[in-house]
Structure formats: C-alpha cells, structure tokens
Design an enzyme around this catalytic site. Sequence first.
Site, short mmCIF file in Angstrom:
data_model
loop_
_atom_site.label_atom_id
_atom_site.label_comp_id
_atom_site.label_asym_id
_atom_site.label_seq_id
_atom_site.Cartn_x
_atom_site.Cartn_y
_atom_site.Cartn_z
CB SER A 22 -0.91 0.00 1.23
OG SER A 22 -0.15 -0.04 2.43
CB THR A 153 -41.04 26.31 -8.26
OG1 THR A 153 -42.17 26.82 -8.98
CG2 THR A 153 -40.83 27.12 -7.00
CG HIS A 154 -42.20 22.79 -10.97
ND1 HIS A 154 -42.28 21.44 -10.67
CD2 HIS A 154 -42.99 23.43 -10.07
CE1 HIS A 154 -43.09 21.26 -9.63
NE2 HIS A 154 -43.53 22.46 -9.24
CB SER A 275 -15.34 24.95 -29.55
OG SER A 275 -15.45 24.02 -30.61
CE LYS A 281 -20.17 26.01 -27.55
NZ LYS A 281 -19.87 24.59 -27.77
CG ASN A 283 -17.46 25.10 -24.45
OD1 ASN A 283 -18.50 25.52 -24.98
ND2 ASN A 283 -16.52 24.47 -25.12
CD GLU A 288 -20.02 21.93 -19.48
OE1 GLU A 288 -19.04 21.34 -19.96
OE2 GLU A 288 -20.85 22.56 -20.17
CE1 TYR A 315 -6.71 -3.16 9.16
CE2 TYR A 315 -5.61 -5.28 8.82
CZ TYR A 315 -5.88 -3.97 8.42
OH TYR A 315 -5.31 -3.50 7.27
CD GLN A 320 -3.30 -2.51 1.88
OE1 GLN A 320 -2.58 -2.95 2.77
NE2 GLN A 320 -3.16 -2.86 0.61
CE LYS A 323 -4.15 2.96 5.21
NZ LYS A 323 -5.12 1.84 5.46
#
Length: 439
Positions: A22, A153-154, A275, A281, A283, A288, A315, A320, A323
Amino acid sequence: MKLWGGRFKKAENKLMEDFNSSLSFDKRLFYEDIEGSIAHVSMLAKCGILQENEKDTIIKGLNSILDDINEGKLKIEGDYEDIHSFIETNLILKIGQVGKKLHTARSRNDQVAVDMKLYAKKSTKNVIEAIENLQQVIKELGEKNKVIMPGYTHLQRAQPVTFKYHIMAYYYMLERDRKRLLNALEVMNESPLGCCALAGTTYNTDRNYTALKLGFNNPVDNFMDGVSDRDYIIEIISDFSIIMMHLSRLSEELILWSSSEFGFVKIDDEFATGSSIMPQKKNPDAAELVRGKTGRVYGNLMSILTTMKGIPLAYNKDMQEDKEPFFDALDTVLSCINIMTGMLSTLEVKGENTIKAVKKGFLNATEAADYLVNKGVAFRDAHKVIGEIVLYCEEKNKSIEDLSLEELKKFNSLFKEDVYEFINYENTLSRGIKKDIIG
C-alpha cells in the site's frame, strides 16, 4: 525488510508482494506515522518500558527521517509493504538496533488506525477552511449584486427575488456542510493507539497519555472496535458527498445562467474553455467538471460502504481499501471547492438581463391576486381572475403592469389606480417578510 516473517518457510510471491503493498498511496501518511510513533515511544519511556536515552535516540531518529523526507533527501519508494515498514526500516538503518524497540506494545492495526484518524482530522479541518473561504466569496458576490431576478420552481419563473438572496441559499447549504464536518471531527476524536492488534497488550501502558499528546479527547473504550472502526471515514466521505451535491446544484445554475438563453451571468475567461472547431464558443467547463466529479465522490462513498459491510471483527486486510477512496474524495472535494471559489470571485452578474426576465415572467401575478384579496375577493376567485389576465397578456404580448386600468377592470371592477404601485417589483420585494429578500 518486512515487519513479519518468522513463522514462514517460503518467501512471499512477487505477485503477492505487489498486490499487498500500500506504499504507493499510504505514503501520504508519513507525517502522521512519525507523529504517532513519537507519542508512542514517549509513553513507553514514561511507563518505564524504555529507557530515557532510548526514547531520545528514537525520537531524534524519527525527526531526522521527517526532515529528510521534507527536504527530498529520502524518497518514499522501494520494496516496502507500507509506510509503516518504510519508516521503521529507515529508522533502524539510521539509529541501529534500538530502533527495533519502537514497535513495543503496538500493532500495525492500531498504528494505521491512529495514522488515518490523525490524517482525517487534519484534512477535514482543511476542507472546513476551504468552505469558509467559499462562503465569504458568496457573501461578497451577493452584496455586490442585489439586482432583481426570477426565482424558480420546476425551472419555471415563479416569484421575484434578488441575486443576493438566491446565491445566499448556497451559503446556508455550505454552513450545514461545515457543521456536519465539525460534528464528524467531534465524534471521531478518540484515539485507537494502544489497542494493539485487537485486545491490548500485557505491558502497563498509558493510553490516556498518548491520546492527549496526539490531540484526541480520550482513548477508545473498546479495543476491537478501535482497530476496526472506519465509521469516521464513511461519515466524512458522506459529508463530502453532500458538499459535492450542493456544488453540483450551483454548477448547474451557473451553466444555465451563463447560456445565451438566460444570459444572467458571465463566467470569467480564467474558468472557461473554448471549442477546437467553433471559434465563437465559450464553455463553462469548470462548472461542468464540478458537476461531473460529484459522481466520483459518490462512488468513493459506495466503495467504502461496500468494503465494510461484511467484515467480521476485528481488523481485516479489506480495510486497507479505505485509504484510496478517502484520499480521492478529499482531493476532489478540495479542488472543486477551490475552483468554485475562484469562479464566483470573478463572476459577472448581468442585472439588466435578470430584470428583463422578471418582467417577462409575470412574477407579480401572486401580488396581483393578493391585491384583489385585500379588496375582499376570496383567494381562489382572485387566483382565477389573475390567471385569465395572464392569458390575456400572453395573447397581447404584454406584462400585467403594462395593462391599462381599463383593461384590468374588464376582469374585475375592484382594480384601482393603486394596483400599479402594489404590483411594482421593488415594492413587492420590500413588503412584509420579503424585506429579507432584498438584503
């Protein structure tokens, strides 16, 4: 060098060595491993299990290793099972045989448990600090932009609010997130050091001493629970998941608001991309990506929940696997909070467009109904009248406030000249409880 092997006749298969190691991810625990070891060896000397000169030699060696790592003189790499064997092996190489006494009255089970708790505590405090920074930016952004905008709303225009009031909703979401993390810190603040493998040690150790030295409130009550508890990992990643849900909702709004269809905000060039084919463009990739990385943190939560669901006491090596999900969730949530902080600190709010959207949305329709109610009309009847007025406005491409008094009276004779003041957007926001919305 391995920390075990005396009862084995055959060497560990290379495939098993790689599968079992590990070090590649738990190496970030080096500071906590040394911190825990210093507390442990100090306790051993206090209890007469080690001589004072042995304690001093070991602590000096551990601090020297810490300095070497921080200065880049000692790389955490090589054929080691984990960070614990790396530290102990290099300690023995540095100070000789006395280094082998470090692990007296301790198991890797309680060692890794205390390392992870120390790291989780420190990391959670870093996330809390990042949340507080983001909250401050949200406050400042709201104070600068008290412009009227539609509340939804909606995803349909509903009532007028201010941008400040809208954005401050996220401030209070983050405040709950902050409180959840603070509560998680309090719940987890018990030391597992001294539990050893699962049932303590025959040495007369002092767990209270190490707990306080490491900043815990007290030692755990049950040794078996102490070495096998990963609830705090689950709870913190759960809290991270809720944070990411809140950031994702905010990201979604920023993505919508920055589109040409809304035009409510302008995301700074520093937090947008272009773009490769369409030169016009711009973005909202930062928002996102935050939205996308939310699923990643959710996945880490499901990973640790699934890992822990069928493990008997105490244990097991499965643990392990706690982590990597924790480290990844931590890194992801911190980067997303910091990106959101930067994005909001440079955000431009286009107040002229938010006000236009309010006027197009008949957002004073409820107030117009309330006007009639104040004149003695039952709310349901007033509701129907205003609905008919909205239909009329849509046909005529007008807003309610643009209608003449003569037009309004066609729907109900109780309309008077004072209706225009009553349904004025600034007045609706300043009336009664809506004073909160203006800020």
